[in-house]
Design a protein around this motif. Structure first.
Motif, short mmCIF file in Angstrom:
data_model
loop_
_atom_site.label_atom_id
_atom_site.label_comp_id
_atom_site.label_asym_id
_atom_site.label_seq_id
_atom_site.Cartn_x
_atom_site.Cartn_y
_atom_site.Cartn_z
N PHE A 1 54.14 -11.36 54.46
CA PHE A 1 53.65 -11.06 55.81
C PHE A 1 52.43 -10.13 55.75
CE2 PHE A 1 57.96 -12.44 56.81
CZ PHE A 1 57.68 -13.39 57.78
N GLY A 2 51.57 -10.36 54.75
CA GLY A 2 50.31 -9.65 54.65
C GLY A 2 50.37 -8.23 54.12
N ALA A 3 51.52 -7.82 53.55
CA ALA A 3 51.62 -6.42 53.11
C ALA A 3 52.60 -6.27 51.94
CB ALA A 3 52.08 -5.53 54.26
N PHE A 4 52.47 -5.14 51.25
CA PHE A 4 53.47 -4.66 50.30
C PHE A 4 53.48 -3.14 50.40
CE2 PHE A 4 49.53 -5.07 47.96
CZ PHE A 4 49.46 -3.95 47.16
N PHE A 5 54.48 -2.48 49.82
CA PHE A 5 54.72 -1.06 50.10
C PHE A 5 55.02 -0.27 48.83
CE2 PHE A 5 55.83 -3.61 53.70
CZ PHE A 5 55.23 -2.95 54.76
N LEU A 6 54.73 1.03 48.89
CA LEU A 6 55.18 2.01 47.91
C LEU A 6 55.83 3.11 48.73
CD1 LEU A 6 53.85 3.34 44.71
CD2 LEU A 6 54.22 5.02 46.52
N SER A 7 57.10 3.40 48.43
CA SER A 7 57.80 4.41 49.24
C SER A 7 58.84 5.14 48.42
CB SER A 7 58.46 3.76 50.45
OG SER A 7 59.53 2.92 50.05
N GLU A 8 59.20 6.30 48.94
CA GLU A 8 60.35 7.05 48.43
C GLU A 8 61.58 6.18 48.70
OE1 GLU A 8 62.09 10.42 46.78
OE2 GLU A 8 60.06 10.67 47.53
N LEU A 9 62.52 6.13 47.77
CA LEU A 9 63.73 5.33 47.97
C LEU A 9 64.40 5.72 49.29
CD1 LEU A 9 65.26 5.40 44.37
CD2 LEU A 9 64.04 3.53 45.49
N GLY A 10 64.72 4.73 50.11
CA GLY A 10 65.40 4.97 51.37
C GLY A 10 64.49 5.34 52.53
N SER A 11 63.18 5.36 52.33
CA SER A 11 62.25 5.73 53.40
C SER A 11 62.08 4.60 54.40
CB SER A 11 60.86 6.03 52.82
OG SER A 11 60.88 7.19 52.07
N ASP A 12 61.76 4.98 55.63
CA ASP A 12 61.35 3.99 56.63
C ASP A 12 59.97 3.49 56.26
OD1 ASP A 12 63.66 4.29 58.16
OD2 ASP A 12 62.77 5.91 59.36
N LEU A 13 59.69 2.23 56.55
CA LEU A 13 58.39 1.66 56.25
C LEU A 13 57.38 2.01 57.32
CD1 LEU A 13 59.33 -1.90 54.98
CD2 LEU A 13 58.91 0.17 53.67
N PRO A 14 56.12 2.24 56.91
CA PRO A 14 55.08 2.49 57.90
C PRO A 14 54.70 1.19 58.60
CG PRO A 14 54.13 2.43 55.72
CD PRO A 14 55.62 2.31 55.55
N SER A 15 54.14 1.32 59.78
CA SER A 15 53.67 0.17 60.55
C SER A 15 52.21 0.33 60.88
CB SER A 15 54.48 0.07 61.84
OG SER A 15 53.83 -0.78 62.76
N GLU A 16 51.46 -0.75 60.77
CA GLU A 16 50.04 -0.68 61.12
C GLU A 16 49.84 -0.47 62.62
OE1 GLU A 16 47.91 -4.55 60.87
OE2 GLU A 16 49.85 -5.26 60.15
N HIS A 17 50.91 -0.55 63.39
CA HIS A 17 50.81 -0.38 64.83
C HIS A 17 51.26 1.00 65.32
CE1 HIS A 17 49.94 -4.61 65.02
NE2 HIS A 17 51.04 -4.87 64.35
N SER A 18 52.06 1.72 64.52
CA SER A 18 52.60 2.97 65.04
C SER A 18 52.40 4.19 64.15
CB SER A 18 54.10 2.79 65.30
OG SER A 18 54.78 2.53 64.09
#
Length: 153
Positions: A18-35
């Motif tokens: 869906f046009g994206a991939f992520f790097l995050s701390e385990l268990g983190s909420d994902l960022p949104s390009e809208h919010s």
């Protein structure tokens, strides 16, 4: 100021979903390009995660993650796109993944508050309308995430 020293580096080939991939701390909420915080057209971020906004879909770009002791030079110079933000990794346990939870690698960094520079070249060549089940020899997009301690923030 001392010459920046590269402390650690890892490379990943995550899937773009869906046009994206992520790097995050385990268990983190994902960022949104809208919010959440938007970094140009490249990425979005929240306090503990970064979302990389690809120029294509259903392929495997290259992501190189670098941890520095001080701010380094931008990896592509004037070639490509680049933006900066801040992020906190309270536990230092990070994963590279898609929004559906498919993990493409993990890494550990010292817990802390970081400046993050996201750079990319090749977004205009990312495949659109094609589907790849595994990484291709040519990743089409080359991403570099450089992080260093956010000393003054």
């Amino acid at each position: 100021m001392p010459h920046p020293q590269l402390k650690a580096e890892a490379e990943f080939r995550p899937a773009v979903w869906f046009g994206a991939f992520f790097l995050s701390e385990l268990g983190s909420d994902l960022p949104s390009e809208h919010s959440d915080r938007v970094i140009g057209t490249l990425a979005c971020a929240n306090d503990t995660a970064l979302g990389f906004l690809s120029g294509g879909n259903d392929f495997y770009p290259s992501l190189r993650v670098q941890r520095w002791d001080h701010e380094p030079a931008a990896p592509f110079g004037t070639d490509g796109e680049s933006g900066q933000t801040t992020v906190t990794f309270p536990h230092g346990q990070l994963q590279v993944h898609t929004s559906d939870g498919s993990v493409y690698g993990t890494l550990t960094v010292p817990p802390g508050h970081y400046r993050a520079r996201i750079s990319c070249r090749g977004r205009e060549h990312a495949p659109a309308g094609e589907y790849f089940e595994e990484p291709q020899d040519d990743p089409a997009e080359w991403w570099v995430l450089q992080i260093w301690p956010a000393l003054d923030e």
